[in-house]
Scaffold this active site. Structure first.
Site, PDB file in Angstrom:
ATOM      1  CG  ASP A 167      49.673 -54.798 -89.421  1.00  0.00           C
ATOM      2  OD1 ASP A 167      48.685 -55.599 -89.872  1.00  0.00           O
ATOM      3  OD2 ASP A 167      49.677 -54.347 -88.095  1.00  0.00           O
ATOM      4  CB  ILE A 168      49.325 -49.635 -86.747  1.00  0.00           C
ATOM      5  CG1 ILE A 168      49.632 -48.599 -85.783  1.00  0.00           C
ATOM      6  CG2 ILE A 168      48.394 -50.482 -86.002  1.00  0.00           C
ATOM      7  CD1 ILE A 168      50.242 -47.355 -86.797  1.00  0.00           C
ATOM      8  CD  GLU A 220      42.805 -56.035 -85.485  1.00  0.00           C
ATOM      9  OE1 GLU A 220      43.589 -56.914 -85.331  1.00  0.00           O
ATOM     10  OE2 GLU A 220      42.911 -54.880 -85.425  1.00  0.00           O
ATOM     11  CG  HIS A 235      43.321 -56.707 -94.373  1.00  0.00           C
ATOM     12  ND1 HIS A 235      42.183 -56.582 -94.192  1.00  0.00           N
ATOM     13  CD2 HIS A 235      43.912 -57.335 -93.451  1.00  0.00           C
ATOM     14  CE1 HIS A 235      42.154 -57.081 -92.926  1.00  0.00           C
ATOM     15  NE2 HIS A 235      43.258 -57.359 -92.720  1.00  0.00           N
ATOM     16  CG  HIS A 257      48.261 -59.584 -92.973  1.00  0.00           C
ATOM     17  ND1 HIS A 257      48.509 -58.791 -91.840  1.00  0.00           N
ATOM     18  CD2 HIS A 257      46.922 -60.118 -92.646  1.00  0.00           C
ATOM     19  CE1 HIS A 257      47.151 -58.772 -91.076  1.00  0.00           C
ATOM     20  NE2 HIS A 257      46.272 -59.431 -91.846  1.00  0.00           N
TER      21      HIS A 257
HETATM   22  P1  AMP Z   1      42.870 -58.859 -89.616  1.00  0.00           P
HETATM   23  O1  AMP Z   1      41.573 -58.464 -90.311  1.00  0.00           O
HETATM   24  O2  AMP Z   1      42.877 -60.112 -88.689  1.00  0.00           O
HETATM   25  O3  AMP Z   1      43.684 -59.539 -91.005  1.00  0.00           O
HETATM   26  O4  AMP Z   1      43.995 -58.026 -88.767  1.00  0.00           O
HETATM   27  C1  AMP Z   1      44.123 -56.492 -89.370  1.00  0.00           C
HETATM   28  C2  AMP Z   1      45.337 -56.085 -89.239  1.00  0.00           C
HETATM   29  O5  AMP Z   1      45.243 -54.392 -89.490  1.00  0.00           O
HETATM   30  C3  AMP Z   1      46.021 -55.968 -87.936  1.00  0.00           C
HETATM   31  O6  AMP Z   1      47.429 -56.801 -88.156  1.00  0.00           O
HETATM   32  C4  AMP Z   1      46.213 -54.812 -87.423  1.00  0.00           C
HETATM   33  O7  AMP Z   1      47.333 -54.553 -86.637  1.00  0.00           O
HETATM   34  C5  AMP Z   1      46.080 -53.752 -88.444  1.00  0.00           C
HETATM   35  N1  AMP Z   1      45.620 -52.670 -88.542  1.00  0.00           N
HETATM   36  C6  AMP Z   1      44.301 -52.220 -87.761  1.00  0.00           C
HETATM   37  N2  AMP Z   1      44.250 -51.011 -87.767  1.00  0.00           N
HETATM   38  C7  AMP Z   1      45.374 -50.248 -88.467  1.00  0.00           C
HETATM   39  C8  AMP Z   1      45.628 -49.115 -88.759  1.00  0.00           C
HETATM   40  N3  AMP Z   1      45.039 -48.130 -88.469  1.00  0.00           N
HETATM   41  N4  AMP Z   1      46.816 -48.833 -89.446  1.00  0.00           N
HETATM   42  C9  AMP Z   1      47.765 -50.091 -89.800  1.00  0.00           C
HETATM   43  N5  AMP Z   1      47.301 -51.229 -89.522  1.00  0.00           N
HETATM   44  C10 AMP Z   1      46.147 -51.397 -88.712  1.00  0.00           C
END
Ligand code: AMP
Length: 131
Positions: free
Chosen positions: A29-30, A88, A93, A95
């Site tokens: 995760d970025i 988001e 995905h 975590h």
């Molecule tokens: P959520 O959809 O609420 O589970 O969160 C999406 C997750 O994806 C967040 O923790 C972000 O930090 C992560 N994220 C978004 N864009 C990227 C990326 N380009 N590379 C890695 N992680 C990402």
């Protein structure tokens, strides 16, 4: 339009890759909430995790387990916690978060500040431990 995660799988957007097979992809995760915070996605673009058909969801969990085992080897932690939100990014995905305590899985606060070098180093270590 392809999701940002599909674009990562396609190599159009860089990522700190941990592992992949024909069906799944794992990368850091970025904006990690804890060191080693990793995302596991199906390559097939499905928004909501509970819309994934049972066999694929089962294999996704088995793939996530292999990632978690690698995280445990490399990141000092009591457990690897698992969370699913998807508010988001509309591409399912999981975590996977190495945790010492419950509050390490808090998503509402400020994220860790981690340099690109450190992310690359963590990814390399977990990638190496992945079996
Ligand atoms: P959520 O959809 O609420 O589970 O969160 C999406 C997750 O994806 C967040 O923790 C972000 O930090 C992560 N994220 C978004 N864009 C990227 C990326 N380009 N590379 C890695 N992680 C990402």
């Amino acid at each position: 339009m392809a999701s940002i995660f599909s674009r990562i799988v396609a190599g159009e957007i860089p990522s700190y890759k941990i592992a992949e097979d024909e069906e799944f992809f794992a990368f850091l995760d970025i904006n990690p909430v804890a060191k080693g915070h990793t995302l596991v996605i199906p390559k097939k673009e499905i928004d909501y995790i509970f819309d994934i058909e049972d066999p694929l969801l089962g294999r996704m969990m088995a793939f996530a387990k292999r990632v978690a085992r690698a995280q445990e080897e490399v990141i000092p932690c009591k457990r690897v916690g698992l969370a699913v939100m998807g508010l988001e990014v509309p591409h399912a995905h999981i975590h996977l978060i190495p945790i010492q305590k419950e509050s390490d899985m808090y998503f509402g606060g400020s994220k860790m500040v981690t340099s690109q070098e450190e992310l690359a180093e963590i990814a390399a270590k977990i990638r190496e431990a992945f079996k």
